[in-house]
Write a protein that holds these residues in place. Structure first.
Motif, PDB file in Angstrom:
ATOM      1  N   ALA A  27      22.704  22.027  26.342  1.00 55.94           N
ATOM      2  CA  ALA A  27      22.850  20.726  25.685  1.00 55.94           C
ATOM      3  C   ALA A  27      23.824  19.851  26.463  1.00 55.94           C
ATOM      4  O   ALA A  27      24.888  20.301  26.881  1.00 55.94           O
ATOM      5  CB  ALA A  27      23.325  20.914  24.253  1.00 55.94           C
ATOM      6  N   ASP A  28      23.412  18.600  26.667  1.00 52.62           N
ATOM      7  CA  ASP A  28      24.295  17.610  27.280  1.00 52.62           C
ATOM      8  C   ASP A  28      25.081  16.913  26.176  1.00 52.62           C
ATOM      9  O   ASP A  28      24.557  16.637  25.091  1.00 52.62           O
ATOM     10  CB  ASP A  28      23.483  16.578  28.063  1.00 52.62           C
ATOM     11  CG  ASP A  28      22.801  17.179  29.283  1.00 52.62           C
ATOM     12  OD1 ASP A  28      23.418  18.047  29.938  1.00 52.62           O
ATOM     13  OD2 ASP A  28      21.659  16.784  29.575  1.00 52.62           O
ATOM     14  N   ARG A  29      26.328  16.629  26.456  1.00 60.16           N
ATOM     15  CA  ARG A  29      27.203  15.998  25.455  1.00 60.16           C
ATOM     16  C   ARG A  29      27.401  14.530  25.821  1.00 60.16           C
ATOM     17  O   ARG A  29      27.738  14.202  26.961  1.00 60.16           O
ATOM     18  CB  ARG A  29      28.537  16.745  25.415  1.00 60.16           C
ATOM     19  CG  ARG A  29      29.490  16.240  24.354  1.00 60.16           C
ATOM     20  CD  ARG A  29      30.764  17.068  24.397  1.00 60.16           C
ATOM     21  NE  ARG A  29      31.809  16.505  23.613  1.00 60.16           N
ATOM     22  CZ  ARG A  29      32.101  16.885  22.367  1.00 60.16           C
ATOM     23  NH1 ARG A  29      31.409  17.840  21.810  1.00 60.16           N
ATOM     24  NH2 ARG A  29      33.081  16.316  21.712  1.00 60.16           N
ATOM     25  N   TYR A  30      27.196  13.670  24.833  1.00 57.50           N
ATOM     26  CA  TYR A  30      27.357  12.226  24.995  1.00 57.50           C
ATOM     27  C   TYR A  30      28.418  11.727  24.028  1.00 57.50           C
ATOM     28  O   TYR A  30      28.415  12.088  22.854  1.00 57.50           O
ATOM     29  CB  TYR A  30      26.041  11.499  24.702  1.00 57.50           C
ATOM     30  CG  TYR A  30      24.922  11.844  25.658  1.00 57.50           C
ATOM     31  CD1 TYR A  30      24.596  11.007  26.716  1.00 57.50           C
ATOM     32  CD2 TYR A  30      24.193  13.020  25.505  1.00 57.50           C
ATOM     33  CE1 TYR A  30      23.571  11.322  27.593  1.00 57.50           C
ATOM     34  CE2 TYR A  30      23.162  13.345  26.380  1.00 57.50           C
ATOM     35  CZ  TYR A  30      22.865  12.496  27.411  1.00 57.50           C
ATOM     36  OH  TYR A  30      21.850  12.811  28.283  1.00 57.50           O
ATOM     37  N   LEU A  64      22.498  16.781  23.131  1.00 60.82           N
ATOM     38  CA  LEU A  64      21.042  16.817  23.277  1.00 60.82           C
ATOM     39  C   LEU A  64      20.635  17.915  24.238  1.00 60.82           C
ATOM     40  O   LEU A  64      21.150  17.989  25.353  1.00 60.82           O
ATOM     41  CB  LEU A  64      20.522  15.479  23.819  1.00 60.82           C
ATOM     42  CG  LEU A  64      20.463  14.300  22.860  1.00 60.82           C
ATOM     43  CD1 LEU A  64      20.065  13.047  23.614  1.00 60.82           C
ATOM     44  CD2 LEU A  64      19.505  14.573  21.716  1.00 60.82           C
ATOM     45  N   ASP A  65      19.717  18.749  23.800  1.00 57.88           N
ATOM     46  CA  ASP A  65      19.061  19.724  24.661  1.00 57.88           C
ATOM     47  C   ASP A  65      17.592  19.321  24.687  1.00 57.88           C
ATOM     48  O   ASP A  65      16.816  19.696  23.818  1.00 57.88           O
ATOM     49  CB  ASP A  65      19.236  21.134  24.098  1.00 57.88           C
ATOM     50  CG  ASP A  65      18.485  22.192  24.909  1.00 57.88           C
ATOM     51  OD1 ASP A  65      17.794  21.823  25.884  1.00 57.88           O
ATOM     52  OD2 ASP A  65      18.584  23.375  24.565  1.00 57.88           O
ATOM     53  N   CYS A 157      22.154   7.637  26.685  1.00 53.27           N
ATOM     54  CA  CYS A 157      21.049   7.654  25.734  1.00 53.27           C
ATOM     55  C   CYS A 157      21.346   6.647  24.631  1.00 53.27           C
ATOM     56  O   CYS A 157      22.512   6.412  24.278  1.00 53.27           O
ATOM     57  CB  CYS A 157      20.870   9.029  25.099  1.00 53.27           C
ATOM     58  SG  CYS A 157      20.228  10.282  26.233  1.00 53.27           S
ATOM     59  N   GLY A 158      20.277   6.052  24.105  1.00 56.18           N
ATOM     60  CA  GLY A 158      20.435   5.099  23.024  1.00 56.18           C
ATOM     61  C   GLY A 158      19.344   5.274  21.996  1.00 56.18           C
ATOM     62  O   GLY A 158      18.277   5.816  22.283  1.00 56.18           O
ATOM     63  N   ALA A 159      19.615   4.806  20.778  1.00 60.84           N
ATOM     64  CA  ALA A 159      18.631   4.925  19.707  1.00 60.84           C
ATOM     65  C   ALA A 159      18.902   3.886  18.629  1.00 60.84           C
ATOM     66  O   ALA A 159      20.017   3.358  18.505  1.00 60.84           O
ATOM     67  CB  ALA A 159      18.663   6.326  19.096  1.00 60.84           C
ATOM     68  N   ASN A 160      17.843   3.595  17.877  1.00 72.14           N
ATOM     69  CA  ASN A 160      17.934   2.789  16.667  1.00 72.14           C
ATOM     70  C   ASN A 160      17.235   3.555  15.559  1.00 72.14           C
ATOM     71  O   ASN A 160      16.256   4.263  15.807  1.00 72.14           O
ATOM     72  CB  ASN A 160      17.238   1.434  16.837  1.00 72.14           C
ATOM     73  CG  ASN A 160      17.868   0.599  17.912  1.00 72.14           C
ATOM     74  OD1 ASN A 160      17.546   0.742  19.084  1.00 72.14           O
ATOM     75  ND2 ASN A 160      18.779  -0.265  17.528  1.00 72.14           N
TER      76      ASN A 160
END
Length: 194
Positions: A27-30, A64-65, A157-160
């Motif tokens: 998993a990458d950490r943001y 996120l993985d 990474c981005g999200a709505n």
């Protein structure tokens, strides 16, 4: 021959441990970018119009993985950062009649499950805490994208997304039904890889 077997066993154990460690840290950490992350709420006012407000101060992290289609989200919203365009109304919302930002300074969301459709995140389930009251919440993700950002020289990474809640479930139901009990919570979030 015994020495060779012993060396091969040691090598095999070492490779297994290395593979396990790599899998455990897949998993990458943001870290949440506070400049490009905010939360909004929308409610109906006396049946006349939909009104909106926002929380300006948000922090937290996302893991996120993408290979395993798993991850985790922890977001903290500063309840005193509520912003409606009216400082008088902001003070009312910060008071103990609503968010009680002095006693409950943070609104929290902690994920329990992330659902993917291929490489696209489509839903995040978890626990939402407002005024110290925790209830399950599921956010529908309407937009999700990750890419290398030259601005940061890092992956981002981005999200709505959004969910609907009943504010009375969280102890902020004053003036129902004149002000709608149902509230739409939306967010725009961007995270920068550590």
């Amino acid at each position: 021959m015994t020495r060779l077997n012993s060396l091969l066993n040691s090598l095999l154990i070492g490779l297994t441990l290395a593979a396990s460690a790599a899998g455990a840290s897949a998993a990458d950490r943001y870290i949440i970018d506070p400049e490009h992350t905010y939360s909004t709420f929308e409610y109906k006012h006396w049946g006349l119009s939909y009104q909106r407000g926002r929380f300006d101060n948000n922090s937290g992290m996302i893991e996120l993985d993408m290979g395993g289609k798993t991850g985790a989200i922890n977001i903290a919203i500063d309840a005193s950062s509520v912003s409606t365009g009216s400082e008088t109304f902001n003070k009312i919302l910060r008071s103990d009649n609503f968010f009680d930002a002095t006693q409950f300074p943070q609104i929290l969301f902690k994920s329990s499950n992330m659902r993917f459709d291929g490489d696209k995140l489509v839903q995040v389930d978890g626990d939402l805490t407002i005024r110290g009251i925790t209830k399950p919440a599921s956010f529908e993700i309407t937009h999700f994208n990750c890419r290398f950002m030259f601005l940061y020289f890092k992956q981002a990474c981005g999200a709505n997304g959004y969910t609907k809640i009943l504010r009375s479930d969280f102890g902020v139901g004053r003036y129902v039904p004149f002000v709608s009990d149902e509230v739409t919570l939306s967010f725009s979030v961007e995270g920068i890889k550590e």
